[in-house]
Design an enzyme around this catalytic site. Structure first.
Site, PDB file in Angstrom:
ATOM      1  N   GLU A  40       0.843  -1.199   0.000  1.00 46.13           N
ATOM      2  CA  GLU A  40       0.000   0.000   0.000  1.00 46.13           C
ATOM      3  C   GLU A  40       0.877   1.247   0.000  1.00 46.13           C
ATOM      4  O   GLU A  40       1.920   1.296   0.659  1.00 46.13           O
ATOM      5  CB  GLU A  40      -0.944   0.023   1.199  1.00 46.13           C
ATOM      6  CG  GLU A  40      -0.241   0.147   2.544  1.00 46.13           C
ATOM      7  CD  GLU A  40      -1.130   0.703   3.647  1.00 46.13           C
ATOM      8  OE1 GLU A  40      -1.289   1.947   3.723  1.00 46.13           O
ATOM      9  OE2 GLU A  40      -1.639  -0.107   4.430  1.00 46.13           O
ATOM     10  N   LYS A 129      -7.706  -3.201  10.578  1.00 47.21           N
ATOM     11  CA  LYS A 129      -6.356  -2.732  10.869  1.00 47.21           C
ATOM     12  C   LYS A 129      -6.377  -2.186  12.302  1.00 47.21           C
ATOM     13  O   LYS A 129      -7.027  -1.181  12.575  1.00 47.21           O
ATOM     14  CB  LYS A 129      -5.995  -1.633   9.870  1.00 47.21           C
ATOM     15  CG  LYS A 129      -4.824  -0.764  10.225  1.00 47.21           C
ATOM     16  CD  LYS A 129      -4.677   0.344   9.184  1.00 47.21           C
ATOM     17  CE  LYS A 129      -3.696   1.413   9.603  1.00 47.21           C
ATOM     18  NZ  LYS A 129      -3.517   2.446   8.548  1.00 47.21           N
TER      19      LYS A 129
END
Length: 211
Positions: A40, A129
Site C-alpha cells: 500500500e 487494521k
C-alpha cells in the site's frame, strides 16, 4: 465477502509511505522478490497515486496493490481508476468502507476500540487494521478479538517488528501491516531487502508454529 479474507497464512502488508514514482519499481522488485504480495502507498504524500500505478505495472499476478490513508469516497475512486484493489484507512469511515466494498475492493479500515471494530464490519470491511498497535497491546487486542465474529482478519499496524509479531499472533492476529520498520524514503535496496527478509523469516516461523 465480509466473513473471511485470508489469501495465505499471515499476510504482510508493506506500507510504503513517501514512495516516489521513480523509486517504486526498485522498491517493488525487492519486496516482490522477498515474498511480499500486499503493498500500500499512503495517499498523504505527493506522487502516491503515480507510485501505486508503478507498482501495479510490475506486480505479480497474485499481488494486491492499493493505497493507505484513504479518507474519502473520491480517493477510493481514484485508487480504483489507477488500478489499485486495496483500500486501507487509518480510521473507521463507514462511507469509505461501504463504497470500496461495493466496488469489489478489499477494505481494511483502522480501528482501536470494540465500537469502531463492529461498526467497520457492519459497513462491509473485509478485515480490520488495529491502529496504532502501540495503543492496542496484545492483551487489549485479545479482548477486542473476543467480541468479533469468528474468522475476522485482524492486522496490527504501528510499531510492528519481527520481534513482536509472535506476541500478536498468539492472541489472534492473522496478518500485519509494516511501515517504518521495513521502508523509509531513500532506504537503499540492500537495507530494504534485509528488513524484508527478516519479516518474511518471522512469518515462516509463525506458519511453522501454527502447523
Amino acid at each position: 465477502m465480509n466473513a473471511v479474507f485470508q489469501p495465505y497464512p499471515y499476510p504482510l502488508i508493506a506500507i510504503l509511505r513517501g514512495l516516489t514514482p521513480e523509486e517504486a519499481p526498485q522498491v517493488g522488485k525487492v519486496l516482490f522478490d522477498t515474498g511480499f504480495r500486499m503493498l500500500e502507498v499512503p495517499l498523504n504524500r505527493p506522487g502516491a497515486i503515480e507510485a501505486m500505478q508503478s507498482l501495479v505495472r510490475i506486480a505479480p499476478a497474485d499481488a494486491m496493490i492499493g493505497a493507505g490513508t484513504v479518507l474519502t469516497v473520491a480517493q477510493v475512486d481514484a485508487v480504483r481508476q489507477a488500478g489499485g484493489r486495496l483500500v486501507v484507512s487509518p480510521h473507521c469511515a463507514e462511507e469509505v468502507i461501504a463504497h470500496a466494498a461495493g466496488l469489489g475492493m478489499l477494505t481494511l479500515p483502522g480501528v482501536a476500540t470494540p465500537t469502531e471494530a463492529l461498526r467497520a464490519l457492519q459497513a462491509g470491511a473485509h478485515g480490520l487494521k488495529l491502529f496504532p498497535a502501540e495503543m492496542v497491546p496484545p492483551a487489549a487486542f485479545k479482548a477486542i478479538r473476543s467480541i468479533l465474529p469468528e474468522g475476522t482478519p485482524m492486522f496490527p499496524v504501528g510499531g510492528v517488528t519481527p520481534q513482536n509479531m509472535a506476541e500478536y499472533a498468539a492472541v489472534g492476529a492473522t496478518g500485519f501491516g509494516i511501515g517504518g520498520q521495513l521502508y523509509a524514503p531513500g532506504r537503499d535496496a540492500d537495507a530494504l531487502r534485509a528488513a524484508a527478509e527478516a519479516f518474511m523469516q518471522e512469518r515462516q516461523q509463525l506458519i511453522r508454529n501454527a502447523a
